[in-house]
Write a protein that holds these residues in place. Sequence first.
Motif, PDB file in Angstrom:
ATOM      1  N   LEU A 185       0.826  -1.200   0.000  1.00 50.48           N
ATOM      2  CA  LEU A 185       0.000   0.000   0.000  1.00 50.48           C
ATOM      3  C   LEU A 185       0.864   1.253   0.000  1.00 50.48           C
ATOM      4  CD1 LEU A 185      -2.951   1.011   0.144  1.00 50.48           C
ATOM      5  CD2 LEU A 185      -2.710   1.027   2.640  1.00 50.48           C
ATOM      6  N   ASN A 186       1.965   1.209   0.723  1.00 55.11           N
ATOM      7  CA  ASN A 186       2.908   2.326   0.704  1.00 55.11           C
ATOM      8  C   ASN A 186       3.596   2.435  -0.652  1.00 55.11           C
ATOM      9  OD1 ASN A 186       3.625   3.796   3.520  1.00 55.11           O
ATOM     10  ND2 ASN A 186       2.802   1.754   3.909  1.00 55.11           N
ATOM     11  N   GLY A 187       3.824   1.292  -1.279  1.00 63.75           N
ATOM     12  CA  GLY A 187       4.447   1.310  -2.594  1.00 63.75           C
ATOM     13  C   GLY A 187       3.611   2.054  -3.623  1.00 63.75           C
ATOM     14  N   VAL A 188       2.283   1.988  -3.474  1.00 64.83           N
ATOM     15  CA  VAL A 188       1.406   2.667  -4.429  1.00 64.83           C
ATOM     16  C   VAL A 188       1.513   4.180  -4.275  1.00 64.83           C
ATOM     17  CG1 VAL A 188      -0.969   2.954  -5.226  1.00 64.83           C
ATOM     18  CG2 VAL A 188      -0.183   0.707  -4.461  1.00 64.83           C
ATOM     19  N   SER A 265       8.084  -6.045  17.590  1.00 64.60           N
ATOM     20  CA  SER A 265       8.128  -4.749  18.248  1.00 64.60           C
ATOM     21  C   SER A 265       7.058  -3.873  17.611  1.00 64.60           C
ATOM     22  CB  SER A 265       9.511  -4.096  18.090  1.00 64.60           C
ATOM     23  OG  SER A 265       9.552  -2.856  18.738  1.00 64.60           O
ATOM     24  N   TRP A 266       6.045  -3.521  18.389  1.00 60.64           N
ATOM     25  CA  TRP A 266       4.888  -2.834  17.817  1.00 60.64           C
ATOM     26  C   TRP A 266       5.190  -1.397  17.432  1.00 60.64           C
ATOM     27  CZ3 TRP A 266       1.436  -5.930  16.072  1.00 60.64           C
ATOM     28  CH2 TRP A 266       1.263  -7.178  16.664  1.00 60.64           C
ATOM     29  N   ILE A 271       5.140   3.260  13.477  1.00 60.89           N
ATOM     30  CA  ILE A 271       5.866   4.168  12.596  1.00 60.89           C
ATOM     31  C   ILE A 271       5.453   3.957  11.147  1.00 60.89           C
ATOM     32  CG2 ILE A 271       8.153   4.745  11.690  1.00 60.89           C
ATOM     33  CD1 ILE A 271       9.265   4.179  14.485  1.00 60.89           C
ATOM     34  N   VAL A 272       5.337   2.708  10.729  1.00 61.36           N
ATOM     35  CA  VAL A 272       4.910   2.420   9.357  1.00 61.36           C
ATOM     36  C   VAL A 272       3.496   2.937   9.122  1.00 61.36           C
ATOM     37  CG1 VAL A 272       4.324   0.571   7.743  1.00 61.36           C
ATOM     38  CG2 VAL A 272       6.445   0.447   9.048  1.00 61.36           C
ATOM     39  N   GLY A 273       2.628   2.770  10.113  1.00 60.27           N
ATOM     40  CA  GLY A 273       1.268   3.281   9.987  1.00 60.27           C
ATOM     41  C   GLY A 273       1.247   4.792   9.827  1.00 60.27           C
ATOM     42  N   VAL A 278       0.671   9.782   6.272  1.00 59.01           N
ATOM     43  CA  VAL A 278       1.296  10.997   5.749  1.00 59.01           C
ATOM     44  C   VAL A 278       1.592  10.852   4.252  1.00 59.01           C
ATOM     45  CG1 VAL A 278       3.331  12.492   5.873  1.00 59.01           C
ATOM     46  CG2 VAL A 278       2.282  11.631   7.975  1.00 59.01           C
ATOM     47  N   GLY A 279       2.099   9.692   3.852  1.00 56.79           N
ATOM     48  CA  GLY A 279       2.438   9.461   2.453  1.00 56.79           C
ATOM     49  C   GLY A 279       1.223   9.531   1.538  1.00 56.79           C
TER      50      GLY A 279
END
Length: 298
Positions: A185-188, A265-266, A271-273, A278-279
């Motif tokens: 999803l981030n790749g898109v 490690s949550w 951070i990814v979320g 933002v992205g």
Amino acid sequence: MTAAEKPLDNPSRTFGRAWQDIREGFHQRDLWGHLGWQDIKQRYRRSVIGPLWITLSMAVTAIGLGLLYSTLFQANIGTFLPYLTVGFIVWNFMLGCVTEGTETFIANEGLIKHLPAPLTVYALRTVWRLTLMMAHNLLVYAVILVIFFGDLSTTGYKITEAGPGQPGLDWTIVLAVPAFFLIALNGVWVALLFGVISTRYRDIPQVITALTNLAFFGTPIVWTTDLLNKIASGGSSWRSIIIEVNPFYHFIQILRAPLIGNAQSWHHWAIVGGITVVGWFLALVAMRNYRARVPYWV
């Protein structure tokens, strides 16, 4: 107001139109799915083993570097090789999303000018193609998992002598599925945002390539965080500067950890979320302002 200025007030420059492009792009699965498959077929046309070259290339790289660095770090090959292999597989996927994402619209110039399709289709085409390539690379992971399953399933195993004990493979391996979808999803949005910028400024792909080459050496792929903390004085400060600020590390960890039985490690997920939210907002802004100009820029 002159005729040249009127397009700037075009009602198509709204968040609603930008969101519509993204939504319709996801709905046209048949189109971007077919285009992605055709990319793979075309790349390995007339090759004897076809896409299996993707698998062989990853296998040679992972085994060669795994043997080298496990010797240098005096690490157990049974735990270090899976760590390095999965790291490389995830890195290659993310690297493709970033570097090929900058060329998404430029490479599809002909289709953009003649095919009335949402721009999001071309970003999804890029990510789908990279997903297919990652699926081939996961065959290497499957073989390594079978060979070293005993090492990875042992509770308290260590990747390196200086590293902490790991819980080993268990039910948390299922977290790899949502982790991959989150990375894709981030790749898109990466392909959309960087693709739009790169159509206007053609130097961006070269800048991105240089930065990602640097990021590779600063990301724990062929080395582990415990080795860095052991070598550097004041390990916690080094970790926060070199590792925690590196977004690639967090993306790799949410997928690598469940696949090799590392401790979860949550904060990586958090951070990814945050980066995802933002992205996508930045991509939506870029699509709102410049979506209509991409066909002219390419």
